[in-house]
Design an enzyme around this catalytic site. Structure first.
Site, PDB file in Angstrom:
ATOM      1  N   ASP A   9       0.874  -1.162   0.000  1.00 55.74           N
ATOM      2  CA  ASP A   9       0.000   0.000   0.000  1.00 55.74           C
ATOM      3  C   ASP A   9       0.918   1.220   0.000  1.00 55.74           C
ATOM      4  OD1 ASP A   9      -2.398   1.592   0.384  1.00 55.74           O
ATOM      5  OD2 ASP A   9      -1.731   1.826   2.453  1.00 55.74           O
ATOM      6  N   CYS A  10       0.368   2.414  -0.201  1.00 51.53           N
ATOM      7  CA  CYS A  10       1.208   3.615  -0.204  1.00 51.53           C
ATOM      8  C   CYS A  10       0.980   4.464   1.047  1.00 51.53           C
ATOM      9  CB  CYS A  10       0.960   4.444  -1.456  1.00 51.53           C
ATOM     10  SG  CYS A  10       2.095   5.840  -1.632  1.00 51.53           S
ATOM     11  N   ASP A  11      -0.176   5.087   1.153  1.00 50.61           N
ATOM     12  CA  ASP A  11      -0.462   5.990   2.275  1.00 50.61           C
ATOM     13  C   ASP A  11      -0.431   5.255   3.609  1.00 50.61           C
ATOM     14  OD1 ASP A  11      -1.198   8.712   1.081  1.00 50.61           O
ATOM     15  OD2 ASP A  11      -2.426   7.358  -0.115  1.00 50.61           O
ATOM     16  N   ASP A 165      -1.641  -1.014   6.115  1.00 50.38           N
ATOM     17  CA  ASP A 165      -1.775  -0.335   7.397  1.00 50.38           C
ATOM     18  C   ASP A 165      -3.222  -0.109   7.805  1.00 50.38           C
ATOM     19  OD1 ASP A 165      -2.180   3.119   7.042  1.00 50.38           O
ATOM     20  OD2 ASP A 165      -2.133   1.741   5.339  1.00 50.38           O
TER      21      ASP A 165
END
Length: 210
Positions: A9-11, A165
């Site tokens: 994932d990124c954020d 997250d």
């Protein structure tokens, strides 16, 4: 079955953007007349599709948000990211050390993900391997985005380790039949299934690649 690829994932996983984004969202909602703290935004909307979060905010407000709300929010968020975004601790070191194929798969539009990765210096590591829910047409917790990423990498879902997250991201990985590790710097969250391991720092992800 051994791990053959990693899907990030990124954020909140590669970049420390969640608090920045939540504050921008809270400020934009305040302009609409809805009082929510950044902590409340994070708790209620983290990892979710923006359209879904906006619909819930409108329900709380009791009326539709302004027609230009999303555009104003994205502009506000981008400005805040440019002013203070940092990578999650250990992100660069982890991707530089990886000897497996890896990619990023985000619920965010490609432009936002590319901005995040550019601001933190991570973009060169992910060129050509950025997957957006907006382009695939499947938002977490739907598993479609992760399945698309696995197919693009040429790796079976069961051999892709997902690093996430948020609850929607973990749910999407499990629905895709992928092993997943949750990055939770403050420790396990109430929404995390007991069977899903968590790490406090990205440096610990390496121990889950065997």
């Amino acid at each position: 079955m051994s791990i053959a690829a990693v899907i990030f994932d990124c954020d909140g996983t590669l970049v420390d953007s969640e608090t920045i984004g939540a504050l921008a969202f809270a400020e934009a909602l305040a302009e609409e007349g809805l009082a929510m703290t950044a902590a409340e935004v994070l708790h209620g909307f983290r990892g979710r599709r923006l359209a879904t979060s906006m619909a819930e905010a409108a329900s709380l407000l009791g009326r539709a948000l302004a027609a230009d709300f999303e555009a104003r929010l994205r502009h506000r968020t981008a400005a805040a990211l440019r002013a203070g975004l940092r990578e999650m601790q250990g992100a660069t070191a982890l991707v530089q050390a990886l000897r497996l194929p890896f990619c990023v798969a985000s619920n965010a539009p490609r432009a936002k993900t590319e901005l995040n990765l550019t601001l933190t210096g991570l973009l060169p590591h992910f060129e050509g391997r950025i997957f957006s829910a907006y382009e695939v047409g499947a938002w977490k917790p739907d598993p479609g985005l992760f399945l698309h990423a696995a197919e693009a990498l040429g790796v079976r879902p069961a051999q892709c380790l997902v690093v996430e997250d948020s609850a929607p991201g973990v749910q999407a990985a499990l629905a895709a039949g992928m092993p997943v590790v949750a990055l939770l710097p403050e420790g396990p969250a109430p929404w995390l299934p007991a069977a899903v391991p968590h790490v406090r720092d990205l440096s610990a992800v390496a121990s889950h690649l065997a």
